[in-house]
Scaffold this motif. Structure first.
Motif, PDB file in Angstrom:
ATOM      1  N   UNK A   1      50.085  27.521  36.304  1.00 35.19           N
ATOM      2  CA  UNK A   1      51.765  26.854  35.595  1.00 35.19           C
ATOM      3  C   UNK A   1      50.848  27.057  33.772  1.00 35.19           C
ATOM      4  N   UNK A   2      49.801  26.977  33.355  1.00 34.08           N
ATOM      5  CA  UNK A   2      49.297  26.660  32.156  1.00 34.08           C
ATOM      6  C   UNK A   2      48.635  27.829  31.796  1.00 34.08           C
ATOM      7  N   UNK A   3      48.721  29.086  31.844  1.00 41.08           N
ATOM      8  CA  UNK A   3      47.874  30.150  31.300  1.00 41.08           C
ATOM      9  C   UNK A   3      46.785  30.125  30.199  1.00 41.08           C
ATOM     10  N   UNK A   4      47.121  29.009  29.589  1.00 39.18           N
ATOM     11  CA  UNK A   4      46.136  29.442  28.150  1.00 39.18           C
ATOM     12  C   UNK A   4      44.726  28.069  28.445  1.00 39.18           C
ATOM     13  N   UNK A   5      44.221  28.833  27.962  1.00 39.67           N
ATOM     14  CA  UNK A   5      42.693  28.372  28.379  1.00 39.67           C
ATOM     15  C   UNK A   5      42.500  26.842  27.452  1.00 39.67           C
ATOM     16  N   UNK A   6      41.840  25.761  28.640  1.00 40.58           N
ATOM     17  CA  UNK A   6      41.824  24.543  27.456  1.00 40.58           C
ATOM     18  C   UNK A   6      40.234  24.596  26.483  1.00 40.58           C
ATOM     19  N   UNK A   7      40.179  25.488  25.720  1.00 39.49           N
ATOM     20  CA  UNK A   7      39.235  25.550  25.104  1.00 39.49           C
ATOM     21  C   UNK A   7      39.295  26.012  23.259  1.00 39.49           C
ATOM     22  N   UNK A   8      38.671  26.156  22.747  1.00 39.21           N
ATOM     23  CA  UNK A   8      38.325  26.551  21.447  1.00 39.21           C
ATOM     24  C   UNK A   8      38.679  28.119  21.619  1.00 39.21           C
ATOM     25  N   UNK A   9      38.685  28.757  20.431  1.00 40.22           N
ATOM     26  CA  UNK A   9      38.467  29.630  20.217  1.00 40.22           C
ATOM     27  C   UNK A   9      37.129  30.013  19.903  1.00 40.22           C
ATOM     28  N   UNK A  10      36.843  31.127  20.769  1.00 42.92           N
ATOM     29  CA  UNK A  10      35.326  32.325  20.554  1.00 42.92           C
ATOM     30  C   UNK A  10      34.271  30.811  20.749  1.00 42.92           C
ATOM     31  N   UNK A  11      34.321  30.304  22.558  1.00 47.53           N
ATOM     32  CA  UNK A  11      33.929  28.889  22.760  1.00 47.53           C
ATOM     33  C   UNK A  11      32.539  29.535  23.222  1.00 47.53           C
ATOM     34  N   UNK A  12      32.638  30.858  23.839  1.00 45.78           N
ATOM     35  CA  UNK A  12      32.097  31.455  25.286  1.00 45.78           C
ATOM     36  C   UNK A  12      30.751  32.852  25.312  1.00 45.78           C
ATOM     37  N   UNK A  13      30.527  33.172  25.554  1.00 42.97           N
ATOM     38  CA  UNK A  13      29.213  34.817  25.155  1.00 42.97           C
ATOM     39  C   UNK A  13      30.013  35.759  26.621  1.00 42.97           C
ATOM     40  N   UNK A  14      30.212  34.391  27.457  1.00 42.69           N
ATOM     41  CA  UNK A  14      30.643  35.324  28.619  1.00 42.69           C
ATOM     42  C   UNK A  14      31.591  34.289  29.420  1.00 42.69           C
ATOM     43  N   UNK A  15      32.224  34.411  30.183  1.00 42.02           N
ATOM     44  CA  UNK A  15      33.894  34.024  30.715  1.00 42.02           C
ATOM     45  C   UNK A  15      33.701  34.819  32.324  1.00 42.02           C
ATOM     46  N   UNK A  16      33.098  34.758  33.358  1.00 45.03           N
ATOM     47  CA  UNK A  16      32.403  34.801  34.674  1.00 45.03           C
ATOM     48  C   UNK A  16      33.904  34.415  35.425  1.00 45.03           C
ATOM     49  N   UNK A  17      34.170  35.271  36.827  1.00 43.94           N
ATOM     50  CA  UNK A  17      35.502  35.172  37.474  1.00 43.94           C
ATOM     51  C   UNK A  17      34.951  35.729  39.260  1.00 43.94           C
ATOM     52  N   UNK A  18      34.468  34.624  40.414  1.00 46.55           N
ATOM     53  CA  UNK A  18      34.665  35.163  41.079  1.00 46.55           C
ATOM     54  C   UNK A  18      34.926  35.042  42.037  1.00 46.55           C
ATOM     55  N   UNK A  19      35.412  36.055  42.734  1.00 41.95           N
ATOM     56  CA  UNK A  19      36.108  36.161  43.825  1.00 41.95           C
ATOM     57  C   UNK A  19      37.797  35.077  43.745  1.00 41.95           C
ATOM     58  N   UNK A  20      37.953  35.675  43.188  1.00 36.29           N
ATOM     59  CA  UNK A  20      39.380  34.080  42.878  1.00 36.29           C
ATOM     60  C   UNK A  20      40.511  35.171  41.636  1.00 36.29           C
ATOM     61  N   UNK A  21      40.257  36.691  41.326  1.00 38.51           N
ATOM     62  CA  UNK A  21      41.288  36.557  40.214  1.00 38.51           C
ATOM     63  C   UNK A  21      42.978  37.010  40.786  1.00 38.51           C
ATOM     64  N   UNK A  22      42.730  37.387  41.925  1.00 35.24           N
ATOM     65  CA  UNK A  22      43.845  38.070  43.263  1.00 35.24           C
ATOM     66  C   UNK A  22      45.002  36.419  43.507  1.00 35.24           C
ATOM     67  N   UNK A  23      44.566  35.510  42.901  1.00 32.02           N
ATOM     68  CA  UNK A  23      45.353  34.141  43.273  1.00 32.02           C
ATOM     69  C   UNK A  23      45.859  34.000  41.839  1.00 32.02           C
ATOM     70  N   UNK A  24      46.152  35.472  40.575  1.00 29.46           N
ATOM     71  CA  UNK A  24      46.607  34.845  39.092  1.00 29.46           C
ATOM     72  C   UNK A  24      48.025  35.300  39.235  1.00 29.46           C
ATOM     73  N   UNK A  25      48.636  34.783  38.666  1.00 25.59           N
ATOM     74  CA  UNK A  25      50.039  35.018  38.655  1.00 25.59           C
ATOM     75  C   UNK A  25      50.938  35.012  37.057  1.00 25.59           C
TER      76      UNK A  25
END
Ligand SMILES: C[S@@+](CC[C@H](N)C(=O)[O-])C[C@H]1O[C@@H](n2cnc3c(N)ncnc32)[C@H](O)[C@@H]1O
Length: 218
Positions: free
Chosen positions: A106-130
């Motif tokens: 519904x809202x692909x923009x992540x609700x976080x500030x720029x340059x907030x993280x060192x790693x983004x992990x995504x486990x067994x879920x990427x196939x659900x993104x439209x």
């Protein structure tokens, strides 16, 4: 100068992202599921991969998170934030310092500030993104320069919620598709693919990409 198209101008065909169940995702994820989606040995392999790649003290965003993040429990991280669809699952996840219920389709923009993280992990879920191109562009925005996106996947899925193209592709082409999400987002170095499948259990594959330090010069 090259004749390569500008990645930002390339769009993947809309039919790739159709799903058998077109209803809004909150309907499907409304009830908590306290289950795991890959075998124990595969979870161990994923945890070992995280231990290898993510140094202590890192700020980590677990995207499409649930009641488990599979991060090693003997390593002290900085902030571990979770984004997913089910409030009860996220509230139960002992590894999250904070979480948000947020529908990326519904809202692909992540609700976080720029340059907030060192790693983004995504486990067994990427196939659900439209709308993966927009989500991965936003992942690039919230990652600090020079740091890492890790997308892990296996062969199980909720078939009615997985995008059409995922169901047609071989393992290698799924990896290429996930790599292309990073390339189209235009903020990452060339992704690499690794296979950490344990013997006799669900496979574990991962696409890993480093957020570029500097914008590409054309
Ligand atoms: C198969 S589960 C995997 C959960 C967890 N990452 C794991 O490794 O066990 C799929 C996850 O994707 C999340 N998800 C599905 N559709 C989503 C969407 N539209 N926006 C955000 N998260 C979504 C769900 O909340 C669910 O936790």
């Amino acid at each position: 100068m090259t004749n390569e198209p500008d990645p930002a101008s390339v769009t993947l065909p809309a039919e790739f992202f159709q799903r058998t169940d077109p209803n809004p995702d909150p309907q499907f994820y409304g009830e908590p599921r306290y289950v795991t989606h890959i075998d124990d040995a595969t979870i161990e392999a994923l945890t070992a991969l995280y231990a290898e790649l993510i140094p202590p003290g890192s700020d980590v965003l677990d995207l499409m998170s649930s009641w488990v993040s599979h991060l090693p429990t003997n390593i002290e991280y900085g902030r571990v934030a979770g984004l997913g669809m089910n409030e009860q699952e996220l509230a139960t996840n002992p590894q999250l310092a904070d979480y948000v219920v947020h529908d990326l389709n519904e809202r692909p923009e992540l609700p976080y500030l720029d340059a907030s993280f060192d790693f983004v992990i995504n486990a067994v879920s990427v196939q659900y993104l439209t709308q993966p191109a927009a989500v991965f562009a936003s992942i690039g925005r919230v990652l600090r320069p020079g740091v890492i996106s890790i997308v892990a996947f296996s062969h199980r899925m909720f078939p009615t919620k997985a995008i059409a193209v995922w169901q047609q592709l071989s393992r290698d082409d799924r990896a290429r598709l996930v790599a292309s999400y990073h390339v189209l987002a235009d903020g990452f170095d060339d992704p690499i693919f690794i296979d950490r499948s344990p013997e006799g259990a669900d496979p574990l594959w991962a696409v890993i990409a480093r957020r570029r330090d500097e914008p590409t010069l054309s």
